[in-house]
Motif scaffolding. Structure first.
Motif, PDB file in Angstrom:
ATOM      1  N   VAL A  57       0.845  -1.197   0.000  1.00 41.00           N
ATOM      2  CA  VAL A  57       0.000   0.000   0.000  1.00 41.00           C
ATOM      3  C   VAL A  57       0.879   1.245   0.000  1.00 41.00           C
ATOM      4  CG1 VAL A  57      -1.869   1.223   1.146  1.00 41.00           C
ATOM      5  CG2 VAL A  57      -1.771  -1.275   1.272  1.00 41.00           C
ATOM      6  N   LEU A  58       1.935   1.208   0.809  1.00 41.58           N
ATOM      7  CA  LEU A  58       2.869   2.333   0.853  1.00 41.58           C
ATOM      8  C   LEU A  58       3.566   2.511  -0.495  1.00 41.58           C
ATOM      9  CD1 LEU A  58       4.421   1.632   4.364  1.00 41.58           C
ATOM     10  CD2 LEU A  58       2.821   3.470   3.774  1.00 41.58           C
ATOM     11  N   MET A  59       3.916   1.397  -1.120  1.00 40.05           N
ATOM     12  CA  MET A  59       4.563   1.471  -2.430  1.00 40.05           C
ATOM     13  C   MET A  59       3.633   2.120  -3.452  1.00 40.05           C
ATOM     14  SD  MET A  59       5.998  -1.624  -4.818  1.00 40.05           S
ATOM     15  CE  MET A  59       4.383  -1.976  -5.537  1.00 40.05           C
ATOM     16  N   GLU A  60       2.363   1.688  -3.476  1.00 39.86           N
ATOM     17  CA  GLU A  60       1.403   2.256  -4.424  1.00 39.86           C
ATOM     18  C   GLU A  60       1.151   3.728  -4.139  1.00 39.86           C
ATOM     19  OE1 GLU A  60       0.031   0.766  -7.129  1.00 39.86           O
ATOM     20  OE2 GLU A  60       1.348  -0.916  -6.697  1.00 39.86           O
ATOM     21  N   ALA A  61       1.310   4.132  -2.875  1.00 40.94           N
ATOM     22  CA  ALA A  61       1.097   5.531  -2.497  1.00 40.94           C
ATOM     23  C   ALA A  61       2.334   6.390  -2.728  1.00 40.94           C
ATOM     24  CB  ALA A  61       0.675   5.617  -1.031  1.00 40.94           C
ATOM     25  N   GLY A  62       3.419   5.775  -3.232  1.00 36.67           N
ATOM     26  CA  GLY A  62       4.623   6.540  -3.534  1.00 36.67           C
ATOM     27  C   GLY A  62       5.629   6.613  -2.414  1.00 36.67           C
ATOM     28  N   ARG A  63       5.539   5.707  -1.428  1.00 38.21           N
ATOM     29  CA  ARG A  63       6.489   5.686  -0.314  1.00 38.21           C
ATOM     30  C   ARG A  63       7.167   4.313  -0.206  1.00 38.21           C
ATOM     31  NH1 ARG A  63       5.396   9.644   3.590  1.00 38.21           N
ATOM     32  NH2 ARG A  63       4.769  11.553   2.502  1.00 38.21           N
ATOM     33  N   PRO A  64       7.857   3.868  -1.249  1.00 41.49           N
ATOM     34  CA  PRO A  64       8.455   2.524  -1.204  1.00 41.49           C
ATOM     35  C   PRO A  64       9.518   2.374  -0.127  1.00 41.49           C
ATOM     36  CG  PRO A  64       9.256   3.732  -3.109  1.00 41.49           C
ATOM     37  CD  PRO A  64       8.139   4.544  -2.536  1.00 41.49           C
ATOM     38  N   ALA A  65      10.277   3.436   0.178  1.00 44.52           N
ATOM     39  CA  ALA A  65      11.320   3.327   1.207  1.00 44.52           C
ATOM     40  C   ALA A  65      10.709   3.034   2.566  1.00 44.52           C
ATOM     41  CB  ALA A  65      12.145   4.612   1.255  1.00 44.52           C
ATOM     42  N   LEU A  66       9.571   3.663   2.856  1.00 47.09           N
ATOM     43  CA  LEU A  66       8.875   3.368   4.110  1.00 47.09           C
ATOM     44  C   LEU A  66       8.350   1.934   4.092  1.00 47.09           C
ATOM     45  CD1 LEU A  66       7.888   4.427   6.831  1.00 47.09           C
ATOM     46  CD2 LEU A  66       5.845   5.320   5.668  1.00 47.09           C
ATOM     47  N   GLY A  67       7.952   1.474   2.914  1.00 42.19           N
ATOM     48  CA  GLY A  67       7.522   0.083   2.775  1.00 42.19           C
ATOM     49  C   GLY A  67       8.653  -0.890   3.059  1.00 42.19           C
ATOM     50  N   VAL A  68       9.864  -0.562   2.620  1.00 42.70           N
ATOM     51  CA  VAL A  68      11.033  -1.401   2.925  1.00 42.70           C
ATOM     52  C   VAL A  68      11.214  -1.504   4.435  1.00 42.70           C
ATOM     53  CG1 VAL A  68      13.545  -1.585   2.754  1.00 42.70           C
ATOM     54  CG2 VAL A  68      12.206  -0.908   0.750  1.00 42.70           C
ATOM     55  N   ASP A  69      11.092  -0.381   5.133  1.00 41.89           N
ATOM     56  CA  ASP A  69      11.236  -0.393   6.590  1.00 41.89           C
ATOM     57  C   ASP A  69      10.178  -1.284   7.239  1.00 41.89           C
ATOM     58  OD1 ASP A  69      13.330   1.378   6.401  1.00 41.89           O
ATOM     59  OD2 ASP A  69      12.100   3.160   6.782  1.00 41.89           O
ATOM     60  N   LEU A  70       8.958  -1.248   6.702  1.00 41.35           N
ATOM     61  CA  LEU A  70       7.884  -2.053   7.282  1.00 41.35           C
ATOM     62  C   LEU A  70       8.148  -3.540   7.077  1.00 41.35           C
ATOM     63  CD1 LEU A  70       5.175  -1.967   8.746  1.00 41.35           C
ATOM     64  CD2 LEU A  70       4.039  -1.831   6.518  1.00 41.35           C
ATOM     65  N   ILE A  71       8.621  -3.915   5.881  1.00 40.26           N
ATOM     66  CA  ILE A  71       8.933  -5.329   5.631  1.00 40.26           C
ATOM     67  C   ILE A  71      10.065  -5.789   6.538  1.00 40.26           C
ATOM     68  CG2 ILE A  71       9.903  -6.942   3.939  1.00 40.26           C
ATOM     69  CD1 ILE A  71       8.320  -5.535   1.792  1.00 40.26           C
ATOM     70  N   ARG A  72      11.074  -4.971   6.690  1.00 42.46           N
ATOM     71  CA  ARG A  72      12.193  -5.355   7.555  1.00 42.46           C
ATOM     72  C   ARG A  72      11.762  -5.455   9.010  1.00 42.46           C
ATOM     73  NH1 ARG A  72      16.910  -1.753   4.469  1.00 42.46           N
ATOM     74  NH2 ARG A  72      17.196  -3.251   2.745  1.00 42.46           N
ATOM     75  N   GLU A  73      10.801  -4.629   9.413  1.00 44.17           N
ATOM     76  CA  GLU A  73      10.258  -4.740  10.765  1.00 44.17           C
ATOM     77  C   GLU A  73       9.524  -6.072  10.929  1.00 44.17           C
ATOM     78  OE1 GLU A  73       9.385  -4.051  14.652  1.00 44.17           O
ATOM     79  OE2 GLU A  73      10.770  -2.934  13.362  1.00 44.17           O
ATOM     80  N   ALA A  74       8.785  -6.478   9.894  1.00 44.26           N
ATOM     81  CA  ALA A  74       8.104  -7.779   9.931  1.00 44.26           C
ATOM     82  C   ALA A  74       9.114  -8.914  10.042  1.00 44.26           C
ATOM     83  CB  ALA A  74       7.248  -7.950   8.678  1.00 44.26           C
ATOM     84  N   GLN A  75      10.230  -8.812   9.321  1.00 39.30           N
ATOM     85  CA  GLN A  75      11.275  -9.828   9.408  1.00 39.30           C
ATOM     86  C   GLN A  75      11.880  -9.875  10.808  1.00 39.30           C
ATOM     87  OE1 GLN A  75      13.687  -8.295   6.226  1.00 39.30           O
ATOM     88  NE2 GLN A  75      12.905  -9.760   4.728  1.00 39.30           N
ATOM     89  N   ARG A  76      12.143  -8.709  11.392  1.00 39.03           N
ATOM     90  CA  ARG A  76      12.715  -8.667  12.750  1.00 39.03           C
ATOM     91  C   ARG A  76      11.751  -9.252  13.771  1.00 39.03           C
ATOM     92  NH1 ARG A  76      14.997  -3.751  10.863  1.00 39.03           N
ATOM     93  NH2 ARG A  76      13.140  -2.581  11.483  1.00 39.03           N
ATOM     94  N   THR A  77      10.470  -8.935  13.616  1.00 41.20           N
ATOM     95  CA  THR A  77       9.466  -9.448  14.542  1.00 41.20           C
ATOM     96  C   THR A  77       9.396 -10.969  14.475  1.00 41.20           C
ATOM     97  OG1 THR A  77       8.157  -7.436  14.298  1.00 41.20           O
ATOM     98  CG2 THR A  77       7.028  -9.361  15.172  1.00 41.20           C
ATOM     99  N   LEU A  78       9.524 -11.508  13.274  1.00 49.45           N
ATOM    100  CA  LEU A  78       9.473 -12.961  13.102  1.00 49.45           C
ATOM    101  C   LEU A  78      10.738 -13.617  13.632  1.00 49.45           C
ATOM    102  CD1 LEU A  78       7.471 -15.014  11.941  1.00 49.45           C
ATOM    103  CD2 LEU A  78       8.656 -14.820   9.760  1.00 49.45           C
ATOM    104  N   GLY A  79      11.860 -12.925  13.508  1.00 50.18           N
ATOM    105  CA  GLY A  79      13.111 -13.438  14.058  1.00 50.18           C
ATOM    106  C   GLY A  79      13.626 -14.695  13.387  1.00 50.18           C
TER     107      GLY A  79
END
Length: 345
Positions: free
Chosen positions: A178-200
């Motif tokens: 959604v962030l990517m479609e809204a023009g904020r892909p860098a923030l989307g990268v941060d969100l995916i990496r947060e999901a990866q960290r949460t999963l561990g």
């Protein structure tokens, strides 16, 4: 369907847009399917809710008792319906499924709202995660980003209720689109990496590969080519071998080596790497023909890759094929991609 004449419809549309005519139920049903919107998005919802009755305890208890009696077979029926809607979405697109999807989510939310004990809530919550992430992706495809964001928030709440970290990580990472479609892909990268960290690193190999591939795509859109390539390599390192694509713990995940090759080609095409052409044609050859929307996306990627090599005739041919498929599914997202691509040809 029996509708007014073309001249009358022009008048109706003008009056609908200016609030001089209410949309009848018959035309609302047509417009929801045509535009891929919910009834609430098409027509203003009532501003005031009905007053709460002081003697509503009997109705409350009836709903609680009904939710308590939800059986395994009913939860299976919920999941089966989600799977049917997923298959229809894959083959026909999202716009024709808005009413069915809205009703399905409402029934699941109602059941979860009045389920009291964790033993009853968890299976319903898991079913709601799968349905709401599907509804969110359909909303992205229809260009309804606000609706998509809200569906992902619902999916994340349901995943927490179900105590399902894999489902939470997937919903969180997919919300980055959604962030990517809204023009904020860098923030989307941060969100995916947060999901990866949460999963561990504790998720299934197929989910971990999916997270890395999604990270690569968002990095490509954020002009982070080195990060994108590293993420692709990380996905290839953990993807399970063999043709199986479904994750046994996450029905929303379709990913095997062939799908990952297509995803790699997509990322390379975004980066302007002309070397993506061969891998994309290989992926097109092996693609399941029922994945109509994904097939349209693959033709768009091929057009990008040919454009990077200044092969304009081939790029035009791929755009034409992609537009035919995008029109079949009614994908607003893909039409937008095609319009941007056509402006460069």
């Amino acid at each position: 369907m029996d509708v007014a004449s073309r001249a009358s419809l022009k008048v109706y549309v003008s009056e609908w847009e200016n609030g001089r005519r209410a949309i009848s139920d018959r035309y609302a049903a047509i417009l929801r399917r045509l535009l891929g919107v919910t009834d609430a998005e098409l027509r203003a919802s009532p501003s005031a809710s009905e007053p709460t009755m002081a003697d509503g305890y009997d109705e409350l208890l009836a709903r609680i008792d009904s939710a308590r009696s939800v059986s395994e077979s009913m939860v299976k029926a919920f999941n089966d319906q989600t799977e049917v809607l997923r298959t229809m979405d894959r083959e026909r697109g999202a716009s024709a499924l808005v009413d069915q999807m809205t009703g399905h989510l409402a029934r699941l939310e109602e059941t979860l709202t009045f389920a009291v004990l964790p033993s009853a809530r968890r299976p319903v919550a898991l079913a709601l995660v799968g349905a709401s992430t599907l509804a969110a992706w359909q909303a992205i495809d229809a260009g309804a980003v606000d609706r998509a964001w809200r569906h992902y928030e619902l999916a994340k709440r349901a995943a927490r209720d179900a105590e399902a970290p894999m489902h939470l990580a997937h919903a969180t990472a997919e919300q980055a689109y959604v962030l990517m479609e809204a023009g904020r892909p860098a923030l989307g990268v941060d969100l995916i990496r947060e999901a990866q960290r949460t999963l561990g690193g504790e998720g299934s190999p197929r989910l971990l590969a999916w997270l890395h591939a999604a990270e690569a795509e968002l990095c490509a859109h954020a002009a982070m080519p080195d990060d994108a390539r590293r993420a692709l390599d990380a996905a290839a390192a953990v993807i399970p071998p063999g043709p199986e694509a479904r994750d046994p713990g996450l029905a929303s995940i379709f990913l095997n080596g062939g799908h990952l090759a297509r995803w790699r080609g997509h990322v390379l095409a975004i980066l302007g790497d002309g070397g993506a052409v061969s891998s994309l044609y290989d992926a097109l050859e092996a693609m399941d023909p029922t994945f109509v929307r994904a097939q349209a996306g693959l033709h768009i990627d091929l057009a990008h890759a040919h454009l990077a090599r200044a092969e304009y005739d081939d790029a035009h041919a791929q755009v034409r094929q992609a537009r035919l498929l995008a029109n079949r599914t009614g994908s607003v997202r893909q039409r937008r991609r095609l319009d941007l691509l056509s402006s460069k040809l």
